[in-house]
Write an enzyme that holds these catalytic residues in place. Structure first.
Site, mmCIF file in Angstrom:
data_model
loop_
_atom_site.group_PDB
_atom_site.id
_atom_site.type_symbol
_atom_site.label_atom_id
_atom_site.label_comp_id
_atom_site.label_asym_id
_atom_site.label_seq_id
_atom_site.Cartn_x
_atom_site.Cartn_y
_atom_site.Cartn_z
ATOM 1 N N PRO A 102 4.522 3.441 -4.568
ATOM 2 C CA PRO A 102 5.050 2.945 -3.292
ATOM 3 C C PRO A 102 4.526 1.560 -2.934
ATOM 4 O O PRO A 102 3.333 1.273 -3.050
ATOM 5 C CB PRO A 102 4.572 3.997 -2.285
ATOM 6 C CG PRO A 102 4.554 5.257 -3.098
ATOM 7 C CD PRO A 102 4.058 4.833 -4.454
ATOM 8 N N CYS A 103 5.439 0.715 -2.496
ATOM 9 C CA CYS A 103 5.108 -0.703 -2.331
ATOM 10 C C CYS A 103 5.237 -1.181 -0.895
ATOM 11 O O CYS A 103 5.126 -2.369 -0.634
ATOM 12 C CB CYS A 103 6.015 -1.549 -3.226
ATOM 13 S SG CYS A 103 7.781 -1.331 -2.873
ATOM 14 N N GLN A 104 5.474 -0.291 0.046
ATOM 15 C CA GLN A 104 5.742 -0.751 1.404
ATOM 16 C C GLN A 104 4.641 -1.621 1.983
ATOM 17 O O GLN A 104 4.897 -2.525 2.746
ATOM 18 C CB GLN A 104 5.987 0.453 2.332
ATOM 19 C CG GLN A 104 7.367 1.058 2.185
ATOM 20 C CD GLN A 104 7.430 2.078 1.066
ATOM 21 O OE1 GLN A 104 6.600 2.074 0.167
ATOM 22 N NE2 GLN A 104 8.412 2.959 1.118
#
Length: 446
Positions: A90-92
């Protein structure tokens, strides 16, 4: 040798699709995905997981929050032969979709999920990993650029792994989207590949930057590395940008202080290409050769119509108010804004083309695709404005047409259609599977 894969943060199976396609190209079953994990926090409906159930019935799928996995669960994967991990974690917390003010980097809620990868590696001890994230990761956080990535490199170094990385813009290598992502190729230091490299590259980093052939690390980055062979680059550093250093002066054997020292004191430069071995890293700013022609939106639209000849009515935008809103969003603007502390400043934004051109590859897709948003693709075809179709979004990410159309209920086994909104969301979160295919082809050769 078969590489038995655990796909973490699986989404709708982009890594699996890419590696399966690599198998076809190699004409042998190098990659065999045994397990996947996909969990979307704060959502009752686990649609991406259920797309995986539908598309990959032979894979053992988990819908459990990876942070809640016990070491024994990772051990079970190891006992059943898993020797490779892949994942677009996840890159948020790093993404350009978040403002700099709100970025939290590796300390963010989803940023900490990187440590689940490290936990999995500690137990499974895979021979290889392929990971993916947004390219902004290399400069995160803004107050101490490169620290988050350096911490990740340090964590792999402590576990006895080397890391090669490259920022790849998919359109530079013949794909249909201008999507820049950093890919990691991680390999265990006692792997067959690492042993092949040891004699040539297990030397001290030197100051000899005279040319590619005289610097062994340059030679690796420009010629011998996995990315160099599959994603060729110009054979000279852009603007002579090179940097080398150790991650920390503290010994990696000092488990209490090594990562902490990197986190507190890292001040180095990280460019778009590099290698880390034995706690030393060497990084170069590189440019693609530019000799691969990207697929255009027009070609994508033509291909999509083979599956869906008539574009659904709900894809068209007939409301003049919405069209005017797009004009405003995509136009140049200057606005006075005031911070919470009372400071007034001018926010300015350059103009975009009033609609996306069929003669160009797609821009980077985000999860907001299909909404009234500046980043949304807006097409004008036969005098009418429209969004991308879900099939076009899938093809832009190099998935098969209608890949995300159906899902299988995890409790009842019932097959149902996925909403258009969720299909856009999936593709905004996905990766270009063709990039993974090419990485897989080269790893297969290795």
């Amino acid at each position: 040798m078969t590489l038995n894969v655990f796909s973490m943060f699986d989404g709708v199976g982009g890594f699996i699709v890419g590696l399966d396609n690599a198998n076809k190209e190699l004409n042998k079953p190098v990659f065999n995905t045994l397990y996947s994990n996909q969990f979307e926090p704060s959502r009752k409906s686990q649609d991406a997981y259920e797309v995986g159930l539908y598309q990959f019935p032979e894979v053992i799928h988990s819908n459990k929050d990876i942070e809640l996995w016990e070491d024994s669960e990772f051990q079970e994967l190891k006992d059943n032969g898993v020797n490779m991990i892949v994942g677009g974690f996840p890159c948020q917390d790093y993404s350009v979709a978040r403002s700099k003010k709100n970025e939290m980097g590796i300390e963010g809620k989803k940023g900490v999920l990187f440590w689940s990868i490290i936990r999995a590696v500690e137990v499974i001890k895979p021979e290889y990993l392929i990971l993916e994230n947004v390219d902004r990761l290399l400069k995160s956080p803004s107050k101490q650029r490169g620290r988050d990535f350096a911490v990740m490199l340090g964590a792999f170094n402590q576990l006895g792994y080397s890391v090669e990385w490259r920022v790849i813009n998919a359109a530079d290598y013949g794909f249909a989207q201008r999507r820049r992502r950093v890919f990691f190729f991680v390999y265990r230091n006692d792997s067959a590949f690492a042993n092949q490299l040891s004699d040539k590259y297990n030397t001290e980093i030197t100051d000899n930057f005279s040319d590619v052939d005289n610097n062994v690390f340059d030679h690796y980055i420009f010629k011998d590395g996995l990315f160099a062979r599959q994603f060729p680059i110009q054979q000279v550093a852009n603007k002579n940008r090179r940097y080398q250093h150790v991650l920390s002066d503290v010994s990696a054997d000092d488990h209490e202080n090594y990562i902490l020292d990197i986190s507190d004191n890292f001040t180095g430069q990280v460019w778009n290409t590099g290698i880390m071995r034995n706690g030393k890293y060497y990084t170069v700013d590189t440019l693609p050769l530019g000799n691969e022609v990207p697929i255009t939106l027009g070609e994508i639209a033509k291909e999509a119509k083979k599956t869906e000849p008539i574009i659904p009515e709900n894809i068209f935008i007939s409301d003049e108010i919405k069209i005017k809103k797009f004009e405003e969003l995509r136009g140049a603007k200057k606005k006075e804004r005031t911070t919470s502390e009372g400071f007034t400043y001018t926010f300015s934004e350059g103009s975009m083309s009033p609609y996306d051109k069929f003669e160009l590859p797609a821009r980077t897709m985000l999860t907001s695709e299909g909404t009234i948003n500046r980043s949304t693709h807006l097409l004008k075809e036969d005098g009418k404005f429209r969004f991308l179709t879900p099939i076009e979004a899938e093809l832009i990410q190099d998935f098969p047409a209608n890949w995300t159309k159906y899902k299988k209920n995890k409790d009842t086994g019932e097959i149902s259609e996925v909403s258009t909104r969720m299909r856009y969301f999936f593709m905004g979160n996905a990766l270009v599977t063709g990039v993974v295919k090419r990485i897989g082809i080269e790893l297969g050769k290795i």
